[in-house]
Design a protein around this motif. Sequence first.
Motif, short mmCIF file in Angstrom:
data_model
loop_
_atom_site.label_atom_id
_atom_site.label_comp_id
_atom_site.label_asym_id
_atom_site.label_seq_id
_atom_site.Cartn_x
_atom_site.Cartn_y
_atom_site.Cartn_z
N ALA A 128 0.85 -1.20 0.00
CA ALA A 128 0.00 0.00 0.00
C ALA A 128 0.88 1.24 0.00
O ALA A 128 2.09 1.17 0.27
CB ALA A 128 -0.91 0.00 1.22
N THR A 129 0.27 2.38 -0.30
CA THR A 129 0.99 3.64 -0.25
C THR A 129 0.25 4.61 0.65
O THR A 129 -0.99 4.61 0.72
CB THR A 129 1.16 4.26 -1.66
OG1 THR A 129 1.84 5.51 -1.54
CG2 THR A 129 -0.16 4.50 -2.33
N PHE A 130 1.01 5.46 1.33
CA PHE A 130 0.49 6.47 2.23
C PHE A 130 1.24 7.76 1.93
O PHE A 130 2.47 7.80 2.06
CB PHE A 130 0.69 6.05 3.69
CG PHE A 130 0.21 7.04 4.71
CD1 PHE A 130 -1.08 6.97 5.21
CD2 PHE A 130 1.06 8.03 5.20
CE1 PHE A 130 -1.53 7.88 6.17
CE2 PHE A 130 0.62 8.94 6.15
CZ PHE A 130 -0.67 8.86 6.64
N ILE A 131 0.53 8.80 1.48
CA ILE A 131 1.19 10.06 1.09
C ILE A 131 0.49 11.21 1.80
O ILE A 131 -0.59 11.65 1.38
CB ILE A 131 1.14 10.29 -0.43
CG1 ILE A 131 1.67 9.07 -1.18
CG2 ILE A 131 1.94 11.53 -0.80
CD1 ILE A 131 1.48 9.15 -2.68
N HIS A 132 1.10 11.68 2.88
CA HIS A 132 0.48 12.76 3.64
C HIS A 132 1.54 13.62 4.30
O HIS A 132 2.65 13.15 4.59
CB HIS A 132 -0.46 12.21 4.72
CG HIS A 132 -1.71 11.60 4.18
ND1 HIS A 132 -2.74 12.35 3.64
CD2 HIS A 132 -2.10 10.31 4.06
CE1 HIS A 132 -3.71 11.55 3.23
NE2 HIS A 132 -3.34 10.31 3.46
N ASN A 133 1.19 14.89 4.54
CA ASN A 133 2.04 15.78 5.31
C ASN A 133 1.43 16.10 6.67
O ASN A 133 2.13 16.55 7.57
CB ASN A 133 2.30 17.08 4.55
CG ASN A 133 3.32 16.90 3.46
OD1 ASN A 133 4.17 16.02 3.55
ND2 ASN A 133 3.24 17.70 2.42
N ASP A 134 0.12 15.91 6.80
CA ASP A 134 -0.55 16.09 8.08
C ASP A 134 -0.45 14.77 8.83
O ASP A 134 -1.16 13.81 8.53
CB ASP A 134 -2.01 16.49 7.86
CG ASP A 134 -2.76 16.72 9.16
OD1 ASP A 134 -2.18 16.48 10.24
OD2 ASP A 134 -3.93 17.15 9.11
N CYS A 135 0.44 14.72 9.81
CA CYS A 135 0.74 13.45 10.47
C CYS A 135 -0.22 13.11 11.60
O CYS A 135 -0.09 12.07 12.23
CB CYS A 135 2.16 13.46 11.01
SG CYS A 135 3.41 13.75 9.74
N SER A 136 -1.17 13.98 11.86
CA SER A 136 -2.12 13.69 12.94
C SER A 136 -3.51 13.49 12.34
O SER A 136 -3.82 12.43 11.84
CB SER A 136 -2.10 14.82 13.98
OG SER A 136 -2.34 16.08 13.36
N GLY A 137 -4.33 14.53 12.39
CA GLY A 137 -5.68 14.43 11.84
C GLY A 137 -6.68 14.05 12.91
O GLY A 137 -6.47 13.10 13.67
#
Length: 409
Positions: free
Chosen positions: A208-217
């Motif tokens: 799978a891939t995970f692409i984010h800059n917001d590490c919380s949410g």
Amino acid sequence: LLPESDNNTLLTLEDIAVIEEELLHFNIPTNVTVHFLGSEYVSIQFWRWLLSDQRGVFSDKRQQRCPRCHLHFPPWSHLNHLTANETADVILDMTCPKGPPPQHSKMNRNQTKPILVGGCGESQSGTGSVYANQGRKHYDYSAGFHVYDKSPFQTTYAHLHLSPNNKFNFSELWSVTDLARQLLQRPPSSRRNAGISNGTTSESYFDATFIHNDCSGRSGRGALLKAAIATKENASIARYGKCFHNIERPGWLAPYDGSPCAGRSKEYFFHDDCEATRDGTKTVLAGLHDFTFSLENTLSEDYFTEKRWEALIAGSVPIVWDNHNSEDSLPDPNAALFIKSGGGSSNEEKARELMKKLEYYRNNQTAYYYDFFHWKQKGSLTAKFTRKLFLSADYLICRLCEFASTSKG
């Protein structure tokens, strides 16, 4: 043409093409100018369908479909205001405004008061809450993914520019029919990421891939991912973005960065807009993996962004929350892998269950293709989902022009 009473009606590509010929021919009998108040971050290119290229050159076909519709979109380097010789029939502010349009946007308007349309691309329970609770009362209508006060300008994130324009085996999308065809296309029998390595281990395959800059949410997305990484299950996640970064994008993708993305440090490569190429790039990366994390950072009704559309266009299976009406923004209930958004299970339990599923489908590709793509064999989409395609923000400007033109007679 797409009444809600026929939500479950199945439409073939031929059916959709016929409907498109009708729906995307806009009735604009008089000239209309939409003044767009931009911002440093605009996640959607409203002019993508209307214009033949980013220089603002109209294509003949679009002029025929959306005649007498003019978009005033000031360059990024200048203030977004009307000059002494410019007027506007519609003022569109999609910056999650807290109040009415700034005074300079009211200069030299037509004799009749322009239609004020506000909007926000952020969740009404997250950073868009100020607009939802306060800002929208200053506007005649709201435009965006969530309907306020029965506004006729609901939009979706089914953007045509999410396909990277005839690059890396992706088709360029210029119509709803193009997008529907792409969504119904069977994905490749084997993923192309077999040669990707994180440079530190011998592992070369990522499920799978995970692409984010917001590490919380607020949704718990970051906490879930952190728990998934900590599990000992035999599944792997390629994390290209700033959050939990463990791998670089493949070298053959780098030339697609384009200006102004070229030279940007890796932690910001998937941040800001990069002239919207970041969306196309993420689509390419999603296509390298069986699954794509498409979890929103907040849980709100109708708030389902480009994340799942990138995965769907790429032929990857989006991993999504099961909140609210999430299933409505999928071409089929089996088109995604759902994660429970409510309580009852800890992040560790959810993560462990998820990673076991990823491992299972890695080792059972026949089950993977049957469970998540068998629905494509019918070659059709429901009317309810097809409506989402026609509500793409790509057509918002033309809808606004049609509304303003027919309203003023």
